[in-house]
Design an enzyme around this catalytic site. Structure first.
Site: not given
Ligand code: ARG
Length: 470
Positions: A35, A124, A169-170, A291, A297, A304, A339
């Site tokens: 990651s 974690n 409206t509408h 354009s 244009k 948009e 993430k």
């Molecule tokens: N890259 C992991 C995440 O974004 C980090 C946590 C990983 N934890 C684990 N026990 N492998 O969640």
């Protein structure tokens, strides 16, 4: 996000869980699992969290003062190195994620003592802490960008208190309103979004660190002090929940999606009003595109894109809710998906909001075209209201004016062009009516003087109220 795990330029670092395994993970596993390309941007939070953790375990007597000093200095050097790292270099880094990268660099900078930092901590609770910290900062930036869109709307509203335009409206011409009233109608949804953002930010500001992998920390770390040090507002009350709670991500993504929906509605109004057929607004050169083929244009691309980006923002919300649904309690690797959605929503809005502010701030309202689009037919409700003031029940008044409108349609003229006899036939109360006043859009606006109405004074109060929330 491109993944460079299969093209290691240096030997892979030792795994964080090396002792238990006889073999290295397969490249296919690495490529999926890695990651770093996404979570690299959490390095500042990871270093800050690690420094706070080092202090916490030092205070708990797990490491000595001298070790604490070495860890702090080492982490400072790691931060300096990462700060100076060009993007192509960190992309080629072999580490699984930002946490393993920071730890590897800490070994290089501080030596053996680096191995003490992870005591009582798990990735974690670490990743949840990092991401929440990042989000707290990002939410503050988002709030400022939202406020600027509101400001741009407010500036235009102030300049157009006296501009009359049709409301719809509408998508059918409904009643005349002040252009300021219409502009402000797009600022209030953003006020609610900012309120929601503040609440979501508050729920993000709960410290998970000290929850360990799932069961809590076996060393006497002061979590309240940790919370203070890192700028969180509360401490998570349950370690199992703390490592798996991504409600705060879902909430932020909901706010992002709702902002997207609101901007897309503003955008749609502006696209329509900017078309040749309406001609109510003209976009500045700086926020329009041409354009490549049609020289005439002038395209409202920014608007948009505002409409289009809403799709992506809604997609991110859908993604996180789908990831969370049905997960067993505690941390599961599925959560790593949080993430990408989180960053994408903030990145999208960070690019979008300034362009929306700029578009609104620089657009020109064509006050003549706005006023010309208000015809007598749009004052039909006001005619009925006139009769109501004379004691006619509204339903009856509505019927009488409806007949006038039909007669006008059948005759091929506007309502105000019908002769007075037709009016008095529809209702004797029209006999002594002041027709100039009856067909005055300004009078129609002025009549709607209650809170939230389009009368100039009511709009003035609205402007003052909005200024207060800014
Ligand atoms: N890259 C992991 C995440 O974004 C980090 C946590 C990983 N934890 C684990 N026990 N492998 O969640």
């Amino acid at each position: 996000m491109p993944n460079t795990a299969s093209t290691f330029e240096i030997a892979p670092p030792p795994r964080l869980w090396g002792g238990r395994f006889a073999a290295e993970p397969a490249p296919e596993m690495d490529r999926l699992n890695r990651s770093l390309p996404v979570d690299m941007r959490l390095w500042r939070e990871d270093v800050a969290g690690s420094q706070a953790w080092a202090s916490a375990i030092a205070a708990a007597g797990v490491i000595s003062h001298a070790e604490w000093l070495r860890l702090q200095a080492g982490l400072d050097r790691v931060a300096a190195r990462l700060d100076a790292w060009p993007a192509d270099e960190w992309r080629a880094a072999p580490d699984e994620d930002v946490h393993s990268l920071v730890e590897r660099l800490l070994y290089e900078e501080a030596g053996e003592v680096a191995g003490k930092l992870h005591t009582g901590r798990s990735r974690n609770d670490q990743v949840a802490t990092d991401a929440r910290l990042w989000a707290i900062g990002a939410a503050a930036r988002l709030d400022a960008a939202l406020r600027d869109v509101q400001r741009a709307l407010l500036e235009q509203a102030e300049a157009h208190r006296g501009t009359v335009m049709p409301s719809y409206t509408h998508m059918q011409r409904a009643q005349p309103v002040s252009a300021a009233h219409w502009l402000l109608s797009h600022a209030w949804p953003l006020a609610r979004d900012r309120e929601r953002l503040g609440q979501a930010r508050e729920r993000a500001a709960v410290l998970p660190l000290g929850s360990g992998a799932i069961a809590g920390c076996p060393f006497p770390v002061d979590r309240v002090l940790l919370k203070e040090t890192l700028g969180f507002h509360a401490v998570s009350p349950n370690s199992i929940d703390a490592v798996a709670d991504r409600d705060w991500v879902a909430e932020l993504l909901f706010v992002g999606a709702t902002v997207g929906v609101h901007l897309s509605r503003l955008a749609e109004d502006l696209v329509v009003f900017g078309s040749h057929e309406w001609g109510f607004v003209r976009f500045s050169d700086r926020f329009s595109t041409g354009s490549s083929l049609m020289p005439q244009k002038r395209n409202p691309d920014a608007m948009e894109l505002a409409r289009g980006k809403a799709g992506r923002l809604i997609g991110n919300l859908t993604a996180i809710l789908s990831v969370l649904k049905g997960l067993p309690s505690g941390y599961n690797k599925d959560l790593q998906e949080d993430k990408e959605a989180l960053f994408d929503t903030f990145d999208t809005l960070e690019a979008l909001l300034p362009a929306v502010s700029g578009t609104v701030r620089t657009l020109e309202l064509n006050t003549e075209r706005c006023a010309a689009a208000v015809d007598a037919g749009m004052l039909a409700t006001d005619l009925a209201d006139f009769l109501v003031r004379r004691g006619v029940p509204f339903r009856e008044a509505h019927g009488a004016v409806g007949r006038l409108v039909r007669t006008a349609e059948e005759t091929g003229c506007r309502v105000d062009e019908l002769d007075r006899r037709t009016f008095t036939e529809a209702s004797p109360h029209f006999a002594d009516a002041d027709f100039a006043l009856l067909f005055s859009p300004a009078a129609s606006l002025a009549a709607r003087a209650g809170i939230g109405g389009t009368a100039p004074d009511a709009v003035g109060e609205q402007i003052a109220a909005l200024r207060r929330v800014l």
